[in-house]
Design a protein around this motif. Sequence first.
Motif, mmCIF file in Angstrom:
data_model
loop_
_atom_site.group_PDB
_atom_site.id
_atom_site.type_symbol
_atom_site.label_atom_id
_atom_site.label_comp_id
_atom_site.label_asym_id
_atom_site.label_seq_id
_atom_site.Cartn_x
_atom_site.Cartn_y
_atom_site.Cartn_z
ATOM 1 N N ARG A 1 7.061 6.291 -5.678
ATOM 2 C CA ARG A 1 6.923 5.822 -6.916
ATOM 3 C C ARG A 1 6.249 7.512 -7.433
ATOM 4 O O ARG A 1 5.420 8.256 -6.296
ATOM 5 N N ALA A 2 5.970 7.560 -8.737
ATOM 6 C CA ALA A 2 5.057 8.884 -9.881
ATOM 7 C C ALA A 2 4.294 8.662 -9.935
ATOM 8 O O ALA A 2 4.754 7.582 -10.967
ATOM 9 N N SER A 3 3.082 8.803 -10.546
ATOM 10 C CA SER A 3 2.873 8.865 -11.627
ATOM 11 C C SER A 3 3.240 9.518 -12.872
ATOM 12 O O SER A 3 4.068 10.976 -12.678
ATOM 13 N N GLU A 4 2.505 8.918 -14.191
ATOM 14 C CA GLU A 4 3.078 9.610 -15.376
ATOM 15 C C GLU A 4 2.562 11.508 -15.779
ATOM 16 O O GLU A 4 3.456 11.776 -15.920
ATOM 17 N N GLU A 5 1.694 11.661 -15.348
ATOM 18 C CA GLU A 5 1.392 12.855 -14.887
ATOM 19 C C GLU A 5 2.094 13.700 -14.065
ATOM 20 O O GLU A 5 2.071 14.810 -14.696
ATOM 21 N N ALA A 6 2.057 13.351 -13.212
ATOM 22 C CA ALA A 6 2.929 14.108 -12.002
ATOM 23 C C ALA A 6 4.240 14.457 -12.399
ATOM 24 O O ALA A 6 4.703 15.119 -11.829
ATOM 25 N N ILE A 7 4.891 13.017 -12.829
ATOM 26 C CA ILE A 7 6.422 13.794 -13.199
ATOM 27 C C ILE A 7 6.366 14.780 -14.684
ATOM 28 O O ILE A 7 7.173 15.730 -14.082
ATOM 29 N N MET B 1 5.289 6.392 -0.754
ATOM 30 C CA MET B 1 4.260 7.167 -1.042
ATOM 31 C C MET B 1 4.419 6.990 -2.527
ATOM 32 O O MET B 1 5.749 6.936 -2.947
ATOM 33 N N LYS B 2 3.716 8.189 -3.246
ATOM 34 C CA LYS B 2 3.235 8.204 -4.430
ATOM 35 C C LYS B 2 2.838 9.516 -4.633
ATOM 36 O O LYS B 2 1.923 9.722 -4.092
ATOM 37 N N LEU B 3 3.047 10.098 -5.355
ATOM 38 C CA LEU B 3 2.881 11.394 -5.912
ATOM 39 C C LEU B 3 1.581 10.902 -7.010
ATOM 40 O O LEU B 3 1.985 11.091 -8.364
ATOM 41 N N LEU B 4 0.931 11.716 -7.075
ATOM 42 C CA LEU B 4 -0.031 11.450 -7.900
ATOM 43 C C LEU B 4 -0.986 13.346 -8.589
ATOM 44 O O LEU B 4 -0.138 14.061 -7.722
ATOM 45 N N ALA B 5 -1.508 13.504 -9.573
ATOM 46 C CA ALA B 5 -1.228 14.624 -10.639
ATOM 47 C C ALA B 5 -2.844 15.498 -9.914
ATOM 48 O O ALA B 5 -2.590 16.644 -10.713
ATOM 49 N N ASP C 1 0.657 -0.876 0.313
ATOM 50 C CA ASP C 1 -0.125 -0.345 -0.169
ATOM 51 C C ASP C 1 0.594 0.767 -0.044
ATOM 52 O O ASP C 1 2.023 1.459 0.852
ATOM 53 N N MET C 2 0.589 2.418 -1.637
ATOM 54 C CA MET C 2 1.754 3.197 -1.040
ATOM 55 C C MET C 2 0.609 4.329 -0.444
ATOM 56 O O MET C 2 -0.327 4.067 -1.086
ATOM 57 N N LEU C 3 0.970 5.636 -0.019
ATOM 58 C CA LEU C 3 0.262 6.541 0.602
ATOM 59 C C LEU C 3 0.400 7.806 -0.430
ATOM 60 O O LEU C 3 1.501 8.157 -1.405
ATOM 61 N N SER C 4 -0.990 8.107 -0.892
ATOM 62 C CA SER C 4 -0.571 9.255 -2.122
ATOM 63 C C SER C 4 -0.848 9.972 -1.569
ATOM 64 O O SER C 4 -1.423 10.850 -0.655
ATOM 65 N N ILE C 5 0.088 11.296 -2.186
ATOM 66 C CA ILE C 5 0.212 12.897 -2.047
ATOM 67 C C ILE C 5 -0.055 12.999 -3.624
ATOM 68 O O ILE C 5 0.435 12.513 -4.553
ATOM 69 N N ASN C 6 -1.307 13.977 -3.005
ATOM 70 C CA ASN C 6 -0.971 15.539 -5.029
ATOM 71 C C ASN C 6 -0.324 16.165 -4.909
ATOM 72 O O ASN C 6 0.200 16.688 -3.649
ATOM 73 N N ILE C 7 0.030 16.354 -6.253
ATOM 74 C CA ILE C 7 0.461 18.230 -5.966
ATOM 75 C C ILE C 7 0.088 19.186 -5.603
ATOM 76 O O ILE C 7 0.854 19.740 -5.315
ATOM 77 N N GLY C 8 -1.699 18.936 -5.334
ATOM 78 C CA GLY C 8 -2.141 20.219 -5.393
ATOM 79 C C GLY C 8 -2.061 20.182 -3.986
ATOM 80 O O GLY C 8 -1.775 21.783 -3.399
ATOM 81 N N THR C 9 -1.502 19.421 -2.886
ATOM 82 C CA THR C 9 -1.915 19.379 -1.691
ATOM 83 C C THR C 9 0.097 19.971 -1.260
ATOM 84 O O THR C 9 0.913 20.658 -0.597
ATOM 85 N N LEU C 10 1.521 19.367 -1.996
ATOM 86 C CA LEU C 10 2.194 19.725 -1.916
ATOM 87 C C LEU C 10 2.745 20.817 -2.334
ATOM 88 O O LEU C 10 2.869 22.353 -1.532
ATOM 89 N N GLN C 11 1.548 21.939 -3.650
ATOM 90 C CA GLN C 11 1.655 22.958 -3.540
ATOM 91 C C GLN C 11 1.248 24.489 -2.122
ATOM 92 O O GLN C 11 1.590 25.100 -1.876
ATOM 93 N N ASP C 12 0.422 23.707 -2.113
ATOM 94 C CA ASP C 12 -0.254 24.387 -0.506
ATOM 95 C C ASP C 12 0.387 24.472 0.583
ATOM 96 O O ASP C 12 0.316 25.092 1.152
#
Length: 195
Positions: free
Chosen positions: A91-97, A71-75, A24-35
């Motif tokens: 890990r990271a999704s292609e859109e996030a990269i 953790m996995k970075l999502l877009a 299980d990867m903990l999901s983190i979104n790019i928008g959350t990082l920017q916040d």
Amino acid sequence: EGGQTKFYKRLPKRGFTNKPHKTDMLSINIGTLQDYIDMGRLPQVEEGGVLTMKDLVDAGVATKSSIKHGMKLLAKGKERLKSPIQIKISRASEEAIKAVEEAGGEVTTVHYNRLALRTLLKPEKFEGGLLPKFARPPPKWQPYYTNWDRNRGYLSVQAQMRQFLKDRPELQEKFVDALEASRKQQQEATKNFFF
């Protein structure tokens, strides 16, 4: 059931469960990082440093106990991203990269086994002793972490060369010159081949 075979025993078993081997990867979104960057909780971004999962935990994005396998970075929220982020994550999704690189940042996916995660997130547990070396990914995950085009894996030649040039900046100019000379030779070779 009156001596009959029980109904649940008459039904066949189908399928399987992969629960013991699930990661299980903990999901983190790019928008959350920017916040969190906008709130000033991630000063490493402003200083040009590399974000790790430890920095995200210290900022309050996640807790140490919630990260079991990484953790996995999502877009989600990629349209809000404006800060160039350099991040090392499991890990990271292609859109996030793609979104991070369009903003001028870098993503590197790094394998962390359980001991490496403990070393990263809880370095105080290893005080007075040596920190263990990070293990290589298992054969199942080797293609993921050696792929540069889709995953920006840390074991890819491009990622290792990028890290080497960061560590030894005096070789940057020589490397660029050698790369240009190689490209010119290839162009001339293909030009001579067709004409």
